[in-house]
Design a protein around this motif. Structure first.
Motif, mmCIF file in Angstrom:
data_model
loop_
_atom_site.group_PDB
_atom_site.id
_atom_site.type_symbol
_atom_site.label_atom_id
_atom_site.label_comp_id
_atom_site.label_asym_id
_atom_site.label_seq_id
_atom_site.Cartn_x
_atom_site.Cartn_y
_atom_site.Cartn_z
ATOM 1 N N ARG A 1 0.597 -1.099 -0.066
ATOM 2 C CA ARG A 1 0.120 0.049 -0.232
ATOM 3 C C ARG A 1 1.105 0.940 0.184
ATOM 4 N N ALA A 2 1.586 1.015 0.596
ATOM 5 C CA ALA A 2 2.911 2.593 0.703
ATOM 6 C C ALA A 2 3.258 2.772 -0.483
ATOM 7 N N ALA A 3 3.535 1.679 -1.225
ATOM 8 C CA ALA A 3 4.186 1.731 -2.728
ATOM 9 C C ALA A 3 3.429 2.567 -3.604
ATOM 10 N N GLN A 4 1.920 2.263 -3.040
ATOM 11 C CA GLN A 4 0.755 2.202 -4.783
ATOM 12 C C GLN A 4 0.868 3.931 -3.805
ATOM 13 N N LEU A 5 0.722 4.284 -2.983
ATOM 14 C CA LEU A 5 0.628 5.889 -2.433
ATOM 15 C C LEU A 5 1.703 6.046 -2.659
ATOM 16 N N LEU A 6 2.858 6.171 -3.232
ATOM 17 C CA LEU A 6 3.983 7.144 -3.592
ATOM 18 C C LEU A 6 4.309 6.800 -4.842
ATOM 19 N N GLY A 7 3.718 5.802 -5.279
ATOM 20 C CA GLY A 7 3.965 5.644 -7.239
ATOM 21 C C GLY A 7 5.391 5.088 -7.175
ATOM 22 N N VAL A 8 5.799 4.271 -6.589
ATOM 23 C CA VAL A 8 7.416 3.028 -6.817
ATOM 24 C C VAL A 8 6.502 2.195 -6.648
ATOM 25 N N ASP A 9 8.285 1.195 -7.262
ATOM 26 C CA ASP A 9 7.506 -0.597 -7.112
ATOM 27 C C ASP A 9 8.024 -1.193 -5.725
ATOM 28 N N MET B 1 11.001 -1.061 -3.300
ATOM 29 C CA MET B 1 10.667 -0.082 -1.368
ATOM 30 C C MET B 1 11.166 -1.327 -1.369
ATOM 31 N N GLY B 2 11.130 -2.928 -0.585
ATOM 32 C CA GLY B 2 11.519 -3.812 -0.103
ATOM 33 C C GLY B 2 12.740 -3.712 0.475
ATOM 34 N N ARG B 3 13.893 -4.056 -0.964
ATOM 35 C CA ARG B 3 14.795 -4.078 -1.071
ATOM 36 C C ARG B 3 15.872 -3.004 -0.030
ATOM 37 N N ARG B 4 15.230 -1.249 -0.514
ATOM 38 C CA ARG B 4 15.519 -0.061 0.140
ATOM 39 C C ARG B 4 15.057 -0.518 1.613
ATOM 40 N N LEU B 5 14.100 -1.062 2.444
ATOM 41 C CA LEU B 5 13.598 -1.436 3.681
ATOM 42 C C LEU B 5 15.118 -1.836 4.039
ATOM 43 N N ARG B 6 15.230 -3.637 3.854
ATOM 44 C CA ARG B 6 15.921 -4.363 4.321
ATOM 45 C C ARG B 6 17.535 -3.696 3.792
ATOM 46 N N ARG B 7 17.555 -2.945 3.055
ATOM 47 C CA ARG B 7 18.515 -2.460 3.365
ATOM 48 C C ARG B 7 18.843 -1.394 4.135
ATOM 49 N N LEU B 8 17.969 -0.492 4.751
ATOM 50 C CA LEU B 8 17.699 0.375 5.638
ATOM 51 C C LEU B 8 17.708 -0.421 6.993
#
Length: 300
Positions: free
Chosen positions: A26-34, A38-45
């Motif tokens: 849902r967050a990805a849809q709101l921001l208009g990103v894949d 977003m999942g990869r960015r979260l795991r990296r963070l």
């Protein structure tokens, strides 16, 4: 967190969006990103921090204690960035700039706000405006929207709300609709009724037929008020529409015109961002146009 650690702002924004939305997709849809990006960015963070920020639950992503602490810092950074952007020269021009996301119901957004929005855009041409006019609402308390127009006043959450206006609804049919005469509410049982899908209602205020007579049941149903309007206009049956929709269509006629249903619109903003210039500007404009066109909402 290590003092020398450098965290990309985009990853922190993604993290905050997931926290507010409660679900990565849902967050990805709101921001208009894949969502996978977003999942990869979260795991990296999480790897950079050496901490788990979310727990996966049946409902979605729930913040851990470390996630709650990080969210408080990120939200403070977001508020600071928004205020800096509104300083003289901070927005790249003399007018308002940045992103403004407004959540409204499908009918109000399509039939009332959208036709008038050119006036607001002309005042602030550098402002990017997201008009989320959907069957359901984005949540200002989760920062999914800067401003929302809801059907009821929120009872909790870090929000500020005020009444925008009442609006009226009534029964309509196509001008050429053929069927037994309707002289009282009880006569409606002999007709095909158009209404909402009961288990897809996003607000109890949409139970219009129950207010007329709990025994009435819609047999042609849709989650979309615009689809219901088209069904009624096609001559398929009788249904309840807001007057700002029904009265605007010359192909419709009111049924039992003295029987009206009254509802209210509420403006809701987050208490931490409601004083941002772009949010205050839109709220002021919306209140002005509602005041100018209140007869459309209540019936002339």
């Amino acid at each position: 967190m290590q003092p020398s650690l450098r965290l990309p702002w985009s990853a922190l924004q993604d993290f905050a969006a997931i926290a507010h939305a409660g679900q990565l997709a849902r967050a990805a849809q709101l921001l208009g990103v894949d969502a996978s990006t977003m999942g990869r960015r979260l795991r990296r963070l999480e790897a950079q921090l050496g901490q788990t920020l979310f727990e996966q639950t049946r409902e979605g992503h729930a913040l851990t204690e470390a996630g709650e602490a990080l969210l408080a810092h990120v939200e403070a950074m977001q508020r600071a960035a928004e205020r800096i952007a509104e300083l003289p020269g901070g927005g790249g021009g003399t007018g308002l700039s940045g992103l403004l996301r407004v959540s409204v119901s499908e009918g109000f957004g399509s039939w009332f706000v959208a036709p008038l929005l050119a006036g607001f855009h002309a005042r602030h041409p550098q402002l990017v405006i997201d008009l989320a006019a959907t069957s359901g609402f984005l949540n200002p308390s989760r920062r999914e929207a800067d401003l929302a127009v809801l059907l009821a006043r929120p009872r909790s959450g870090p929000v500020v709300s005020r009444k925008l206006s009442d609006y009226a609804l009534r029964l309509y049919a196509a001008a050429g609709y053929a069927g037994p005469p309707v002289r009282e509410v009880g006569d409606l049982s002999a007709h095909t009724l158009v209404g909402y899908v009961p288990d897809l209602l996003y607000a109890p205020e949409l139970r219009y037929l129950d207010e007329l007579d709990p025994a009435l049941t819609a047999t042609i149903r849709s989650s979309s008020i615009n689809a219901q309007h088209r069904l009624i206009a096609s001559g398929l049956g009788i249904g309840v529409l807001p007057r700002f929709i029904g009265d605007a269509d010359p192909g419709l006629v009111p049924i039992l015109p003295d029987r009206q249903i009254l509802r209210s619109f509420w403006i809701v903003t987050h208490r931490d961002t409601r004083q941002l210039k772009r949010i205050r500007a839109f709220q002021t404009w919306l209140e002005e146009v509602v005041d100018q066109h209140r007869d459309r909402l209540l019936g002339g």
